[in-house]
Scaffold this active site. Sequence first.
Site, PDB file in Angstrom:
ATOM      1  N   ASP A 112     -10.863   2.957   3.821  1.00 52.27           N
ATOM      2  CA  ASP A 112     -11.156   1.520   3.784  1.00 52.27           C
ATOM      3  C   ASP A 112     -12.649   1.268   3.597  1.00 52.27           C
ATOM      4  O   ASP A 112     -13.050   0.144   3.286  1.00 52.27           O
ATOM      5  CB  ASP A 112     -10.743   0.882   5.124  1.00 52.27           C
ATOM      6  N   GLN A 128      -4.580  -1.330   9.535  1.00 54.09           N
ATOM      7  CA  GLN A 128      -4.526  -2.680   8.967  1.00 54.09           C
ATOM      8  C   GLN A 128      -5.138  -3.683   9.947  1.00 54.09           C
ATOM      9  O   GLN A 128      -4.812  -3.687  11.132  1.00 54.09           O
ATOM     10  CB  GLN A 128      -3.069  -3.049   8.633  1.00 54.09           C
ATOM     11  N   LYS A 160       0.846  -1.207   0.000  1.00 45.61           N
ATOM     12  CA  LYS A 160       0.000   0.000   0.000  1.00 45.61           C
ATOM     13  C   LYS A 160       0.873   1.246   0.000  1.00 45.61           C
ATOM     14  O   LYS A 160       0.645   2.180  -0.781  1.00 45.61           O
ATOM     15  CB  LYS A 160      -0.950  -0.025   1.212  1.00 45.61           C
TER      16      LYS A 160
HETATM   17  N1  GUN Z   1      -6.970  -6.796   6.252  1.00 44.06           N
HETATM   18  C1  GUN Z   1      -7.326  -7.547   5.180  1.00 44.06           C
HETATM   19  N2  GUN Z   1      -7.866  -6.766   4.219  1.00 44.06           N
HETATM   20  C2  GUN Z   1      -7.851  -5.505   4.686  1.00 44.06           C
HETATM   21  C3  GUN Z   1      -8.270  -4.260   4.134  1.00 44.06           C
HETATM   22  O1  GUN Z   1      -8.790  -4.145   3.013  1.00 44.06           O
HETATM   23  N3  GUN Z   1      -8.079  -3.175   4.928  1.00 44.06           N
HETATM   24  C4  GUN Z   1      -7.533  -3.266   6.178  1.00 44.06           C
HETATM   25  N4  GUN Z   1      -7.423  -2.151   6.893  1.00 44.06           N
HETATM   26  N5  GUN Z   1      -7.149  -4.414   6.720  1.00 44.06           N
HETATM   27  C5  GUN Z   1      -7.307  -5.517   5.962  1.00 44.06           C
END
Ligand code: GUN
Length: 290
Positions: A119, A96, A52
């Site tokens: 998100d 995350q 990311k």
């Molecule tokens: N863990 C697995 N997928 C995601 C996501 O799309 N966003 C976040 N913040 N954590 C995750």
Amino acid sequence: MQILDGAAVSAHIKEQIRQEVVELKSDGKKVPHLAVIIVGNNPASESYVSNKVKSCGEVGFGSSLIRLDATISEEELLSVVNKLNEDKDVDGILVQLPLPKHIEENAVINAINPTKDVDGFHPISQGKMVLGLPTFLPATPYGIMLMLEHYKIDTVGKHCVVIGRSNIVGTPMTLLMSRNSNPGNATVTMCHSKTSNLKEICLQADIIVAAIGRPFFLKEDMVRDGAVVIDVGINRIDDASKKSGFRLVGDVDFDNVAPKCSFITPVPKGVGPMTICGLMKNTLLAARGK
Ligand code: GUN
């Protein structure tokens, strides 16, 4: 059978975003900035987070990676989120998941300012999504919709079976595919671990989205000829031939299912890069919203 090449589509969309950032800059506007919080050092989360942050650099966004110890209290984490809420330079905040067990994930998600919720996990974002109002869509379903759009896959009136009911993928995917939009306008069946006749339902599907988190779950006898298969799974399985000792596989038994499909996503380089695209598009939207 055609491979849905998430890496190529993602590179194309990221280039469009990069050009928009160049234009923002030349108009004297601020460059979008994403703040990413990782708590602890779960190896899969480390890998997602580093992708990311890397993608932010590629499209010209600013980014901050905030690393917090796994022992941090919920209160301390909430105070970090609040500081980012107040920071005018930060457009998007991503915490995350999963978080360590002693931290209530919902409390943390609810603490994020909805205008920075890139998100799309905040109840306000989710509520708006259900109502079809403009909002941040969760990145994985958003990325899948972008992929279907890119390949002009016809979803109207098709039967889409979503396997999995998570808040992050299965539930929003079900909603987006049934919306009066394009892609969308599908008839959707949501299946999950308690579905008793899963194979029969999958055999009726024109489009299958597998998001169950079990390696090789979807077998060739569950898929009819010509189906479109979207594999959301990213499972680590032991592989002594790899330096890392593991390899990534999806929820679909790709080698046996692919020959039956009209389109299928590989793992890796399928849905994964599209998720990042969804996040980048949401971050640009958050910055433009100011
Ligand atoms: N863990 C697995 N997928 C995601 C996501 O799309 N966003 C976040 N913040 N954590 C995750």
